[in-house]
Scaffold this active site. Sequence first.
Site, PDB file in Angstrom:
ATOM      1  N   HIS A 136      35.487 -21.395   5.350  1.00 43.45           N
ATOM      2  CA  HIS A 136      35.427 -21.784   4.104  1.00 43.45           C
ATOM      3  C   HIS A 136      35.855 -23.591   4.039  1.00 43.45           C
ATOM      4  CE1 HIS A 136      35.521 -20.624  -0.610  1.00 43.45           C
ATOM      5  NE2 HIS A 136      36.366 -20.873  -0.424  1.00 43.45           N
ATOM      6  N   HIS A 185      38.891 -25.685   3.701  1.00 42.92           N
ATOM      7  CA  HIS A 185      40.242 -25.482   2.945  1.00 42.92           C
ATOM      8  C   HIS A 185      40.865 -26.765   3.747  1.00 42.92           C
ATOM      9  CE1 HIS A 185      39.841 -23.537   6.856  1.00 42.92           C
ATOM     10  NE2 HIS A 185      41.306 -23.596   7.250  1.00 42.92           N
TER      11      HIS A 185
END
Length: 112
Positions: A96, A98
Amino acid sequence: MDCIFCKIVSKDIPAEILYENESVLVFKDLNPVAPIHFLAITKEHISCTNDINSKNKHLIGEIFEVISLICKKKDIPTEYRIVNNCGAKAGQTVPHIHFHILGGRELSWPPG
Ligand code: 5GP
Ligand code: ZN
């Protein structure tokens, strides 16, 4: 979707949140590698930089605006490094998107 950071966004997993708005979440890294180590993520699930497109690219600009805001605060030094690992071989362990914000010590270059 079984994504740790989506669960932090939905508050199903606790995290030390430093900043939150409609589209961006910033929280402390669970295993800091520097005195200052936090993560800035999009609330929307984007796997990695390869999945940035014309529809979601504005979120990346928002992340950097938030980083700038946070780092101007007194307790965070204005000298820091932003790291994005894209893909397992580059060190990405959470799929995800980041951005690591690292600071509070001398940082060597090149990275490992
Ligand atoms: P990557 O290796 O994908 O670039 O970075 C993932 C980062 O997420 C690592 O620095 C790791 O310590 C952090 N991390 C993994 N799981 C959690 C979690 O559940 N909570 C928080 N706050 N950080 C996490
Ligand atoms: Zn996710």
